[in-house]
Design a protein around this motif. Structure first.
Motif, PDB file in Angstrom:
ATOM      1  N   ILE A  56      52.673  52.018  57.131  1.00  0.00           N
ATOM      2  CA  ILE A  56      52.328  52.355  58.519  1.00  0.00           C
ATOM      3  C   ILE A  56      50.850  52.741  58.568  1.00  0.00           C
ATOM      4  O   ILE A  56      50.423  53.578  57.763  1.00  0.00           O
ATOM      5  CB  ILE A  56      53.158  53.555  59.020  1.00  0.00           C
ATOM      6  N   PRO A  57      50.092  52.267  59.556  1.00  0.00           N
ATOM      7  CA  PRO A  57      50.436  51.199  60.494  1.00  0.00           C
ATOM      8  C   PRO A  57      49.674  49.921  60.149  1.00  0.00           C
ATOM      9  O   PRO A  57      48.615  49.970  59.537  1.00  0.00           O
ATOM     10  CB  PRO A  57      49.883  51.754  61.814  1.00  0.00           C
ATOM     11  N   SER A  85      48.194  47.331  62.760  1.00  0.00           N
ATOM     12  CA  SER A  85      48.094  47.255  64.212  1.00  0.00           C
ATOM     13  C   SER A  85      48.960  48.398  64.772  1.00  0.00           C
ATOM     14  O   SER A  85      48.762  49.537  64.366  1.00  0.00           O
ATOM     15  CB  SER A  85      48.540  45.865  64.665  1.00  0.00           C
ATOM     16  N   ASN A  86      49.929  48.132  65.648  1.00  0.00           N
ATOM     17  CA  ASN A  86      50.770  49.225  66.176  1.00  0.00           C
ATOM     18  C   ASN A  86      52.122  49.294  65.479  1.00  0.00           C
ATOM     19  O   ASN A  86      53.049  49.925  65.983  1.00  0.00           O
ATOM     20  CB  ASN A  86      51.037  49.002  67.669  1.00  0.00           C
ATOM     21  N   THR A 124      60.476  49.247  71.702  1.00  0.00           N
ATOM     22  CA  THR A 124      60.807  48.050  72.476  1.00  0.00           C
ATOM     23  C   THR A 124      60.772  46.786  71.611  1.00  0.00           C
ATOM     24  O   THR A 124      61.599  45.905  71.751  1.00  0.00           O
ATOM     25  CB  THR A 124      59.823  47.879  73.644  1.00  0.00           C
ATOM     26  N   GLN A 125      59.769  46.688  70.718  1.00  0.00           N
ATOM     27  CA  GLN A 125      59.668  45.497  69.871  1.00  0.00           C
ATOM     28  C   GLN A 125      60.296  45.725  68.496  1.00  0.00           C
ATOM     29  O   GLN A 125      60.462  44.782  67.724  1.00  0.00           O
ATOM     30  CB  GLN A 125      58.205  45.062  69.721  1.00  0.00           C
ATOM     31  N   GLN A 178      56.333  49.764  69.321  1.00  0.00           N
ATOM     32  CA  GLN A 178      56.449  49.619  70.773  1.00  0.00           C
ATOM     33  C   GLN A 178      55.065  49.380  71.354  1.00  0.00           C
ATOM     34  O   GLN A 178      54.161  50.201  71.180  1.00  0.00           O
ATOM     35  CB  GLN A 178      57.099  50.867  71.385  1.00  0.00           C
ATOM     36  N   LEU A 179      54.917  48.255  72.033  1.00  0.00           N
ATOM     37  CA  LEU A 179      53.616  47.887  72.608  1.00  0.00           C
ATOM     38  C   LEU A 179      53.466  48.345  74.050  1.00  0.00           C
ATOM     39  O   LEU A 179      52.361  48.576  74.518  1.00  0.00           O
ATOM     40  CB  LEU A 179      53.432  46.366  72.550  1.00  0.00           C
ATOM     41  N   GLU A 208      63.157  43.561  67.081  1.00  0.00           N
ATOM     42  CA  GLU A 208      62.983  42.327  66.287  1.00  0.00           C
ATOM     43  C   GLU A 208      63.628  42.436  64.908  1.00  0.00           C
ATOM     44  O   GLU A 208      63.761  41.424  64.201  1.00  0.00           O
ATOM     45  CB  GLU A 208      61.491  42.016  66.105  1.00  0.00           C
ATOM     46  N   LYS A 246      59.744  56.108  61.197  1.00  0.00           N
ATOM     47  CA  LYS A 246      59.796  55.849  59.751  1.00  0.00           C
ATOM     48  C   LYS A 246      61.185  56.146  59.182  1.00  0.00           C
ATOM     49  O   LYS A 246      61.705  55.387  58.354  1.00  0.00           O
ATOM     50  CB  LYS A 246      58.738  56.739  59.066  1.00  0.00           C
ATOM     51  N   ARG A 249      55.566  55.141  76.246  1.00  0.00           N
ATOM     52  CA  ARG A 249      55.957  55.482  74.870  1.00  0.00           C
ATOM     53  C   ARG A 249      55.299  54.539  73.849  1.00  0.00           C
ATOM     54  O   ARG A 249      55.676  54.534  72.670  1.00  0.00           O
ATOM     55  CB  ARG A 249      57.492  55.466  74.738  1.00  0.00           C
ATOM     56  N   ALA A 250      54.338  53.716  74.293  1.00  0.00           N
ATOM     57  CA  ALA A 250      53.629  52.804  73.382  1.00  0.00           C
ATOM     58  C   ALA A 250      53.131  53.577  72.164  1.00  0.00           C
ATOM     59  O   ALA A 250      52.694  54.725  72.277  1.00  0.00           O
ATOM     60  CB  ALA A 250      52.449  52.154  74.095  1.00  0.00           C
ATOM     61  N   GLY A 251      53.217  52.924  71.000  1.00  0.00           N
ATOM     62  CA  GLY A 251      52.805  53.579  69.765  1.00  0.00           C
ATOM     63  C   GLY A 251      53.946  54.253  69.029  1.00  0.00           C
ATOM     64  O   GLY A 251      53.757  54.790  67.938  1.00  0.00           O
ATOM     65  N   ILE A 291      56.805  54.900  66.614  1.00  0.00           N
ATOM     66  CA  ILE A 291      57.189  54.422  65.278  1.00  0.00           C
ATOM     67  C   ILE A 291      58.226  55.398  64.735  1.00  0.00           C
ATOM     68  O   ILE A 291      58.134  56.597  64.973  1.00  0.00           O
ATOM     69  CB  ILE A 291      55.934  54.360  64.356  1.00  0.00           C
TER      70      ILE A 291
END
Lengths: 279, 116
Positions: A264-265, A267-268, A236-237, A194-195, A240, A205, A199-201, A203
């Motif tokens: 992980i990770p 980037s984000n 959010t992303q 999530q970018l 995909e 697992k 809540r960005a970041g 993940i």
């Protein structure tokens, strides 16, 4: 007769382009990600597919909000990469096969998928970087490509069920082709990340691993979820992962998981990679 | 009524028709940043460039203040806003830190911890 020889699913992140440009593949941060691709590269060298159908999501290079297709299929002789605004190197054009694209388009529309056809189509990092990851020794990948873009920019997005059906329809279209072609399906996106927003970041697992586990034997597992639920569980992303659902659905024969990597990770992003063969 | 109105995950926004209408000018400006000459034109005269694309006062303010959450609230879409971030030389960890109120180092540690 054309045959789908397998499917490859991978994450795509712009930072991968920078890492390749700076030759950081064996850097401690990147090594667990890049090393995961070696068995897939070997499989591609052995199987030598003629055609790659690449399912990906555009990030505002080819499509803007003025016209936002839910499903778009390339119908061009080549596909150019271009400046996305943040300075990663632009890769050389990718070979297409317009005649083959039209066979796919004709079959999909006959199968009730009202797709948008694109005789010009810029392909962004979600298309270009996986090509570089899968065929790192080649200036351009040694396959003809057909881009299939699925909207993950603007809601409503197509559901996982709908994407699964699209994948099945692609599988049926390939099975009907008279040409003796080996086709690989490549799906790029996800896994959880999530970018944007507070809540960005985010993940997840546990969910990612359950999803990866589901794909070999129970590929419809993810279709039980709405996109809103997928965003809740994967970010959010993370949604995909729809590209993975569609890719796996195109493999309609006897499917085996040959390889996976999960790290992980990057980037984000929680970076996933899977390889399936299809007999 | 948008389907997405039922969605309620804290700190998480779905870019639906309402936001797509609200943020159209802002996103169109950010889409223009795919072209290097447009990035330079923006850098040379930020306020003028915002006017040229018809941004409203609020959108112009959050661009000026580099207010990431404000840009989202003003209808910005993350994929187009990323091109604005590119002009500023910010990566997605910078943006994550800005939105969560963490330091960049703490944000990166959080990502690493998610893999344990």
């Amino acid at each position: 007769m054309a045959k789908i020889v397998g499917g490859i699913t991978t994450s795509h992140v712009p930072a991968i382009g920078r890492a390749i440009a700076q030759n950081l593949q064996q850097d401690a941060y990147w090594k667990p990600f890049f090393d995961g691709f070696t068995p897939v590269q070997q499989w591609l060298d052995e199987v030598k597919p003629d055609v790659a159908i690449v399912l990906y999501n555009d990030h505002g290079l080819n499509f803007f909000l003025d016209k936002m297709p839910t499903f778009a299929v390339g119908a061009a002789g080549q596909y150019c990469n271009a400046d996305e605004g943040w300075g990663i190197p632009t890769l050389p054009p990718f070979a297409g096969d317009a005649a083959l694209s039209w066979q796919l388009i004709n079959s999909l529309v006959a199968d009730e998928f009202d797709i948008t056809t694109c005789q010009e189509m810029l392909v962004d990092h979600a298309f270009s970087l996986p090509m570089k990851l899968l065929w790192p020794q080649h200036e351009t990948p040694p396959v003809r490509t057909i881009p299939v873009c699925i909207n993950t920019v603007q809601y409503p997005l197509p559901s996982a069920t709908r994407c699964y059906k699209l994948g099945q329809a692609i599988g049926r279209a390939i099975a009907k082709l008279p040409d003796d072609l080996k086709v690989v399906i490549i799906g790029t996106g996800g896994l959880s990340h999530q970018l944007d927003g507070e809540r960005a970041g985010f993940i997840n697992k546990e969910f990612d691993l359950r999803f990866m586990d589901s794909l070999a034997a129970n590929p419809q597992w993810a279709t039980q979820y709405s996109n809103e639920q997928l965003v809740e569980y994967t970010g959010t992303q993370g949604v995909e992962m729809l590209m993975w659902v569609a890719t796996r659905a195109a493999l309609t024969g006897e499917v085996r998981e040959l390889h996976r990597n999960y790290h992980i990770p990057i980037s984000n992003t929680a970076a996933g990679l899977m390889l399936f063969d299809n007999h | 009524m948008q389907e997405t109105s039922k969605f309620n995950v804290p700190g998480t926004y779905l870019f639906d028709g309402d936001l797509a209408m609200k943020g159209y000018a802002l996103n169109k400006m950010c889409f223009s940043f795919n072209v290097a000459a447009n990035r330079q034109a923006f850098a040379a005269d930020e306020a003028g460039y915002c006017r040229q694309y018809g941004l409203n006062d609020e959108q112009t303010r959050v661009i000026r203040e580099r207010d990431v959450l404000g840009l989202l609230a003003a209808g910005g879409n993350v994929y187009y806003l990323a091109k604005f971030a590119g002009i500023l030389g910010l990566d997605v960890q910078d943006l994550g830190a800005a939105q969560t109120g963490m330091s960049k180092e703490a944000f990166k540690q959080m990502l690493v911890a998610a893999g344990k």
